[in-house]
Motif scaffolding. Structure first.
Motif, PDB file in Angstrom:
ATOM      1  N   PRO A  26       9.253   8.858 -10.439  1.00  0.00           N
ATOM      2  CA  PRO A  26       9.759   8.211  -9.160  1.00  0.00           C
ATOM      3  C   PRO A  26       8.232   7.783  -8.183  1.00  0.00           C
ATOM      4  N   HIS A  27       7.093   8.124  -8.934  1.00  0.00           N
ATOM      5  CA  HIS A  27       5.930   7.587  -8.302  1.00  0.00           C
ATOM      6  C   HIS A  27       5.446   6.258  -8.772  1.00  0.00           C
ATOM      7  N   ASP A  28       6.313   5.601  -9.782  1.00  0.00           N
ATOM      8  CA  ASP A  28       5.850   4.539 -10.337  1.00  0.00           C
ATOM      9  C   ASP A  28       6.036   3.316  -9.289  1.00  0.00           C
ATOM     10  N   GLY A  29       5.189   2.604  -9.092  1.00  0.00           N
ATOM     11  CA  GLY A  29       5.160   1.307  -8.053  1.00  0.00           C
ATOM     12  C   GLY A  29       3.628   0.992  -7.322  1.00  0.00           C
ATOM     13  N   ARG A  30       3.777   0.148  -6.418  1.00  0.00           N
ATOM     14  CA  ARG A  30       2.612  -0.132  -5.652  1.00  0.00           C
ATOM     15  C   ARG A  30       2.315   0.900  -4.551  1.00  0.00           C
ATOM     16  N   TRP A  31       0.930   1.380  -4.478  1.00  0.00           N
ATOM     17  CA  TRP A  31       0.732   2.201  -3.409  1.00  0.00           C
ATOM     18  C   TRP A  31      -0.390   1.402  -2.488  1.00  0.00           C
ATOM     19  N   SER A  32      -0.493   1.802  -1.063  1.00  0.00           N
ATOM     20  CA  SER A  32      -1.748   1.534  -0.432  1.00  0.00           C
ATOM     21  C   SER A  32      -2.182   2.746  -0.171  1.00  0.00           C
ATOM     22  N   VAL A  33      -3.469   2.892  -0.289  1.00  0.00           N
ATOM     23  CA  VAL A  33      -4.438   3.792  -0.357  1.00  0.00           C
ATOM     24  C   VAL A  33      -5.563   3.752   0.681  1.00  0.00           C
ATOM     25  N   LEU A  34      -5.359   4.535   1.699  1.00  0.00           N
ATOM     26  CA  LEU A  34      -6.533   4.644   2.726  1.00  0.00           C
ATOM     27  C   LEU A  34      -7.414   5.733   2.389  1.00  0.00           C
ATOM     28  N   VAL A  35      -8.830   5.285   2.195  1.00  0.00           N
ATOM     29  CA  VAL A  35      -9.606   6.268   1.591  1.00  0.00           C
ATOM     30  C   VAL A  35     -10.854   6.489   2.979  1.00  0.00           C
ATOM     31  N   ILE A  36     -10.931   7.986   3.294  1.00  0.00           N
ATOM     32  CA  ILE A  36     -11.790   7.988   4.247  1.00  0.00           C
ATOM     33  C   ILE A  36     -12.953   8.920   4.027  1.00  0.00           C
ATOM     34  N   THR A  37     -14.073   8.528   4.446  1.00  0.00           N
ATOM     35  CA  THR A  37     -15.347   9.330   4.117  1.00  0.00           C
ATOM     36  C   THR A  37     -15.546  10.272   5.260  1.00  0.00           C
ATOM     37  N   GLU A  38     -15.696  11.506   4.848  1.00  0.00           N
ATOM     38  CA  GLU A  38     -15.937  12.570   5.763  1.00  0.00           C
ATOM     39  C   GLU A  38     -17.603  12.987   5.692  1.00  0.00           C
ATOM     40  N   LYS A  39     -18.079  12.936   4.343  1.00  0.00           N
ATOM     41  CA  LYS A  39     -19.421  13.430   4.183  1.00  0.00           C
ATOM     42  C   LYS A  39     -20.265  12.227   3.323  1.00  0.00           C
ATOM     43  N   GLY A  40     -21.573  11.973   3.701  1.00  0.00           N
ATOM     44  CA  GLY A  40     -22.411  10.925   2.933  1.00  0.00           C
ATOM     45  C   GLY A  40     -22.518   9.684   4.010  1.00  0.00           C
ATOM     46  N   ASN A  41     -23.324   8.967   3.286  1.00  0.00           N
ATOM     47  CA  ASN A  41     -23.686   7.563   3.643  1.00  0.00           C
ATOM     48  C   ASN A  41     -22.649   6.352   3.097  1.00  0.00           C
ATOM     49  N   CYS A  42     -21.354   6.257   3.389  1.00  0.00           N
ATOM     50  CA  CYS A  42     -20.764   5.429   2.697  1.00  0.00           C
ATOM     51  C   CYS A  42     -19.881   4.911   4.212  1.00  0.00           C
ATOM     52  N   ASP A  43     -19.150   3.657   3.900  1.00  0.00           N
ATOM     53  CA  ASP A  43     -18.470   3.311   5.081  1.00  0.00           C
ATOM     54  C   ASP A  43     -17.277   4.346   5.205  1.00  0.00           C
ATOM     55  N   GLN A  44     -17.009   4.061   6.517  1.00  0.00           N
ATOM     56  CA  GLN A  44     -16.029   5.125   7.134  1.00  0.00           C
ATOM     57  C   GLN A  44     -14.740   5.008   6.744  1.00  0.00           C
ATOM     58  N   ALA A  45     -14.062   4.106   6.236  1.00  0.00           N
ATOM     59  CA  ALA A  45     -12.693   4.014   5.570  1.00  0.00           C
ATOM     60  C   ALA A  45     -12.608   2.800   4.750  1.00  0.00           C
ATOM     61  N   TYR A  46     -11.823   2.947   3.942  1.00  0.00           N
ATOM     62  CA  TYR A  46     -11.207   1.717   3.002  1.00  0.00           C
ATOM     63  C   TYR A  46     -10.017   1.655   2.865  1.00  0.00           C
ATOM     64  N   ARG A  47      -9.216   0.481   2.595  1.00  0.00           N
ATOM     65  CA  ARG A  47      -7.816   0.412   2.099  1.00  0.00           C
ATOM     66  C   ARG A  47      -7.682  -0.287   0.677  1.00  0.00           C
ATOM     67  N   TYR A  48      -7.003   0.315  -0.393  1.00  0.00           N
ATOM     68  CA  TYR A  48      -6.946  -0.621  -1.522  1.00  0.00           C
ATOM     69  C   TYR A  48      -5.513  -0.395  -2.039  1.00  0.00           C
ATOM     70  N   GLU A  49      -5.198  -1.460  -2.972  1.00  0.00           N
ATOM     71  CA  GLU A  49      -3.909  -1.426  -3.488  1.00  0.00           C
ATOM     72  C   GLU A  49      -4.099  -0.861  -4.833  1.00  0.00           C
ATOM     73  N   VAL A  50      -3.087   0.307  -5.075  1.00  0.00           N
ATOM     74  CA  VAL A  50      -3.078   0.784  -6.369  1.00  0.00           C
ATOM     75  C   VAL A  50      -1.649   0.912  -7.097  1.00  0.00           C
ATOM     76  N   ALA A  51      -1.652   0.442  -8.489  1.00  0.00           N
ATOM     77  CA  ALA A  51      -0.271   0.440  -9.287  1.00  0.00           C
ATOM     78  C   ALA A  51      -0.250   1.842 -10.083  1.00  0.00           C
ATOM     79  N   VAL A  52       1.001   2.451  -9.860  1.00  0.00           N
ATOM     80  CA  VAL A  52       1.386   3.832 -10.888  1.00  0.00           C
ATOM     81  C   VAL A  52       2.659   3.090 -11.661  1.00  0.00           C
ATOM     82  N   GLY A  53       2.271   3.747 -13.028  1.00  0.00           N
ATOM     83  CA  GLY A  53       3.308   2.935 -14.091  1.00  0.00           C
ATOM     84  C   GLY A  53       3.284   4.046 -15.217  1.00  0.00           C
ATOM     85  N   ASP A  54       4.445   4.641 -15.584  1.00  0.00           N
ATOM     86  CA  ASP A  54       4.478   5.441 -16.448  1.00  0.00           C
ATOM     87  C   ASP A  54       3.411   6.584 -16.532  1.00  0.00           C
TER      88      ASP A  54
END
Length: 121
Positions: A26-54
């Motif tokens: 049931p997890h198969d399909g397209r997912w929009s993922v928000l990645v949030i940095t809480e520690k370290g010197n990286c950008d504060q947030a990112y959004r990516y499209e990910v696919a799950v299949g089989d």
């Protein structure tokens, strides 16, 4: 955005876990993922499209990275990302149309870590 910053985002993007990959889960399909940095010197947030299949996770964007990950039937997720010398890992869980977890990685700006949230599209 530097490459190390992007890498942290990829890890993120959908951090997925141990166990055999699910078939037509049931997890198969397209997912929009928000990645949030809480520690370290990286950008504060990112959004990516990910696919799950089989039970396998793949990046649905344009960057060329080594991306491997799995989603167990239970929704437990694990991913590994590599972009040159940079790398990151993440884990968490998908449930219904949502998911969440944590990530950590090492890049040009040192180490970064944080959390991710996902929505099924």
């Amino acid at each position: 955005m530097t490459r190390s910053i992007k890498l942290a985002g990829f890890v993120l993007a959908l951090t997925m876990a141990a166990g055999a990959p699910a078939q037509a889960a049931p997890h198969d399909g397209r997912w929009s993922v928000l990645v949030i940095t809480e520690k370290g010197n990286c950008d504060q947030a990112y959004r990516y499209e990910v696919a799950v299949g089989d039970g396998k996770v793949s990046y649905a964007g344009r960057e060329q990275v080594e991306f491997s990950g799995t989603v167990a039937t239970s929704g437990v997720v694990k991913v590994n990302i590599r972009l040159g010398e940079q790398g990151a890992t993440g884990s968490g869980k998908l449930s219904g149309a949502n998911g969440a977890g944590t990530w950590q990685g090492t890049g040009n700006n040192g180490t970064c870590a944080g959390r991710w949230e996902a929505e099924k599209r």
